[in-house]
Design a protein around this motif. Structure first.
Motif, PDB file in Angstrom:
ATOM      1  N   ILE A 150       0.884  -1.171   0.000  1.00  8.66           N
ATOM      2  CA  ILE A 150       0.000   0.000   0.000  1.00  8.66           C
ATOM      3  C   ILE A 150       0.919   1.216   0.000  1.00  8.66           C
ATOM      4  O   ILE A 150       1.749   1.370   0.899  1.00  8.66           O
ATOM      5  CB  ILE A 150      -0.917  -0.004   1.236  1.00  8.66           C
ATOM      6  CG1 ILE A 150      -1.760  -1.275   1.258  1.00  8.66           C
ATOM      7  CG2 ILE A 150      -1.808   1.242   1.240  1.00  8.66           C
ATOM      8  CD1 ILE A 150      -2.488  -1.522   2.573  1.00  8.66           C
ATOM      9  N   ILE A 151       0.799   2.020  -1.038  1.00  8.46           N
ATOM     10  CA  ILE A 151       1.700   3.173  -1.186  1.00  8.46           C
ATOM     11  C   ILE A 151       0.812   4.388  -1.405  1.00  8.46           C
ATOM     12  O   ILE A 151       0.092   4.469  -2.406  1.00  8.46           O
ATOM     13  CB  ILE A 151       2.684   2.942  -2.351  1.00  8.46           C
ATOM     14  CG1 ILE A 151       3.509   1.667  -2.060  1.00  8.46           C
ATOM     15  CG2 ILE A 151       3.580   4.161  -2.550  1.00  8.46           C
ATOM     16  CD1 ILE A 151       4.436   1.228  -3.168  1.00  8.46           C
ATOM     17  N   THR A 152       0.824   5.298  -0.438  1.00 10.62           N
ATOM     18  CA  THR A 152      -0.192   6.342  -0.458  1.00 10.62           C
ATOM     19  C   THR A 152       0.301   7.632   0.162  1.00 10.62           C
ATOM     20  O   THR A 152       1.302   7.670   0.861  1.00 10.62           O
ATOM     21  CB  THR A 152      -1.470   5.826   0.247  1.00 10.62           C
ATOM     22  OG1 THR A 152      -2.551   6.692  -0.065  1.00 10.62           O
ATOM     23  CG2 THR A 152      -1.298   5.734   1.772  1.00 10.62           C
ATOM     24  N   ASP A 153      -0.499   8.640  -0.087  1.00 12.18           N
ATOM     25  CA  ASP A 153      -0.184  10.003   0.299  1.00 12.18           C
ATOM     26  C   ASP A 153      -1.505  10.538   0.850  1.00 12.18           C
ATOM     27  O   ASP A 153      -2.330  11.053   0.098  1.00 12.18           O
ATOM     28  CB  ASP A 153       0.250  10.670  -1.017  1.00 12.18           C
ATOM     29  CG  ASP A 153       0.422  12.135  -0.971  1.00 12.18           C
ATOM     30  OD1 ASP A 153       0.634  12.677   0.108  1.00 12.18           O
ATOM     31  OD2 ASP A 153       0.348  12.740  -2.054  1.00 12.18           O
ATOM     32  N   PRO A 154      -1.750  10.350   2.163  1.00 10.84           N
ATOM     33  CA  PRO A 154      -3.081  10.666   2.686  1.00 10.84           C
ATOM     34  C   PRO A 154      -3.347  12.170   2.695  1.00 10.84           C
ATOM     35  O   PRO A 154      -2.410  12.960   2.619  1.00 10.84           O
ATOM     36  CB  PRO A 154      -3.038  10.110   4.118  1.00 10.84           C
ATOM     37  CG  PRO A 154      -1.624   9.963   4.466  1.00 10.84           C
ATOM     38  CD  PRO A 154      -0.832   9.832   3.189  1.00 10.84           C
ATOM     39  N   PRO A 155      -4.613  12.557   2.810  1.00  9.28           N
ATOM     40  CA  PRO A 155      -4.910  13.993   2.944  1.00  9.28           C
ATOM     41  C   PRO A 155      -4.423  14.445   4.313  1.00  9.28           C
ATOM     42  O   PRO A 155      -4.255  13.627   5.203  1.00  9.28           O
ATOM     43  CB  PRO A 155      -6.441  14.035   2.869  1.00  9.28           C
ATOM     44  CG  PRO A 155      -6.878  12.692   3.320  1.00  9.28           C
ATOM     45  CD  PRO A 155      -5.811  11.727   2.917  1.00  9.28           C
ATOM     46  N   TYR A 156      -4.169  15.726   4.427  1.00  6.75           N
ATOM     47  CA  TYR A 156      -3.690  16.232   5.717  1.00  6.75           C
ATOM     48  C   TYR A 156      -4.840  16.988   6.352  1.00  6.75           C
ATOM     49  O   TYR A 156      -4.977  18.187   6.171  1.00  6.75           O
ATOM     50  CB  TYR A 156      -2.469  17.121   5.532  1.00  6.75           C
ATOM     51  CG  TYR A 156      -1.467  16.484   4.603  1.00  6.75           C
ATOM     52  CD1 TYR A 156      -1.021  15.190   4.849  1.00  6.75           C
ATOM     53  CD2 TYR A 156      -1.005  17.143   3.485  1.00  6.75           C
ATOM     54  CE1 TYR A 156      -0.132  14.573   3.996  1.00  6.75           C
ATOM     55  CE2 TYR A 156      -0.108  16.533   2.633  1.00  6.75           C
ATOM     56  CZ  TYR A 156       0.317  15.256   2.899  1.00  6.75           C
ATOM     57  OH  TYR A 156       1.194  14.650   2.045  1.00  6.75           O
ATOM     58  N   GLY A 157      -5.667  16.282   7.062  1.00  4.85           N
ATOM     59  CA  GLY A 157      -6.953  16.828   7.480  1.00  4.85           C
ATOM     60  C   GLY A 157      -6.922  17.678   8.720  1.00  4.85           C
ATOM     61  O   GLY A 157      -7.420  17.290   9.753  1.00  4.85           O
TER      62      GLY A 157
END
Ligand SMILES: C[S@@+](CC[C@H](N)C(=O)[O-])C[C@H]1O[C@@H](n2cnc3c(N)ncnc32)[C@H](O)[C@@H]1O
Length: 284
Positions: A150-157
């Motif tokens: 799993i390679i991801t760039d999550p939102p910065y909430g």
């Protein structure tokens, strides 16, 4: 001479493996041919950098998942490396941009190039699917232990509304109950964001194969006069749902780095945050 040990994770040589373990990761990729489309997003990642990460954490043909796919940085990186990939993205605008890229670009000689410029040459179409919707719901449709990385760039909430998507129309389109906080970029505060990320993290842990990696790109923040080590905070959040933190790479792309801004010069120290943390977490 002893027998060369089997490489259980990737297709790299020992030398390439060693090079990648450096915690400092400075790249210099200029913008690619899809950049004019992808830049509408504002938080997109260079496909070439994502390709390097994909290359380390998978073998050719394996399955990469990006639950926060944006305009497809990870999916395009996986395509460059001939991996399978699957993305989820809540905002239909980004899904549409990725679909436009799939229609008009292809992989030719190791690069993403406009189809109209490669007539007569050998190329591969970009076909990794990106599904529109809340990843928390879509993840539940995946079988356990079904993805290799799993390679991801999550939102910065942190109440900045980065994706600008507290709009009910999308949810009505899907016949769902409107839920403005499903877009984690719109979480009302850090606590709500972390609660959402923990729920997603539990699902990510379920769908990842044992022994494999969750890689998250996370930028730290400076808010209300204080440094917010979001990378460290998210790493802990993922540890709490079962992942082991194996390391952090500090990434900066020199070619697209923004100019330093003179924050509070002659007054107090305010950092220009020009790096991102690449959190490397493992399901053990
Ligand atoms: C930092 S961006 C990812 C950018 C991506 N790496 C790229 O190269 O385009 C995070 C994305 O997560 C999406 N997002 C936020 N909440 C989500 C959710 N619950 N399910 C799926 N996507 C979500 C946002 O719309 C945003 O596009």
């Amino acid at each position: 001479m002893g027998k060369k040990p089997e490489n259980r994770l990737n297709d790299l040589s020992g030398r390439e493996w060693l090079y990648w373990t450096d915690t400092l990761y400075i790249t210099a990729y200029p913008v690619d041919a899809t950049h004019p489309l992808r830049k509408q997003h504002g938080a997109m990642k260079p496909p070439e950098v994502m390709a390097e990460i994909v290359r380390f954490f998978t073998k050719k043909g394996e399955m990469v998942l990006d639950p926060f796919a944006g305009v497809g940085g990870t999916l395009l990186g996986a395509e460059l490396e001939e991996r399978q990939a699957l993305g989820f993205e809540i905002n239909p605008r980004w899904v549409e941009i990725y679909a436009t890229i799939c229609r008009n670009f292809a992989i030719c000689e190791g690069q993403i190039r406009p189809l109209k410029e490669i007539a007569g040459q050998a190329y591969r179409r970009i076909s990794a699917p990106m599904y529109q919707g809340d990843c928390l719901k879509l993840l539940k449709e995946l079988p356990p232990a079904s993805v290799d990385a799993i390679i991801t760039d999550p939102p910065y909430g942190c109440d900045h509304g980065a994706t600008g998507f507290a709009d009910e129309t999308n949810f009505n389109m899907q016949g769902q109950v409107p839920d403005p906080w499903a877009d984690l970029g719109n979480a009302p505060d850090l606590a709500a964001f972390l609660t959402g990320m923990a729920s997603v993290g539990r699902e990510l842990h379920r769908v990842l194969k044992p022994g494999r990696y969750l890689v998250m790109m996370v930028g730290d923040r400076y808010r209300q006069g204080e440094y917010l080590p979001l990378g460290y905070i998210l790493a802990n959040c993922m540890r709490e749902v079962g992942f082991k933190l194996k390391g952090v790479k500090i990434w900066s792309n020199k070619a697209t780095r923004r100019r330093l801004k003179p924050y509070a010069v002659y007054s107090v120290f305010v950092p220009n945050i020009t790096h991102q943390n690449i959190l490397i977490l493992r399901k053990e």
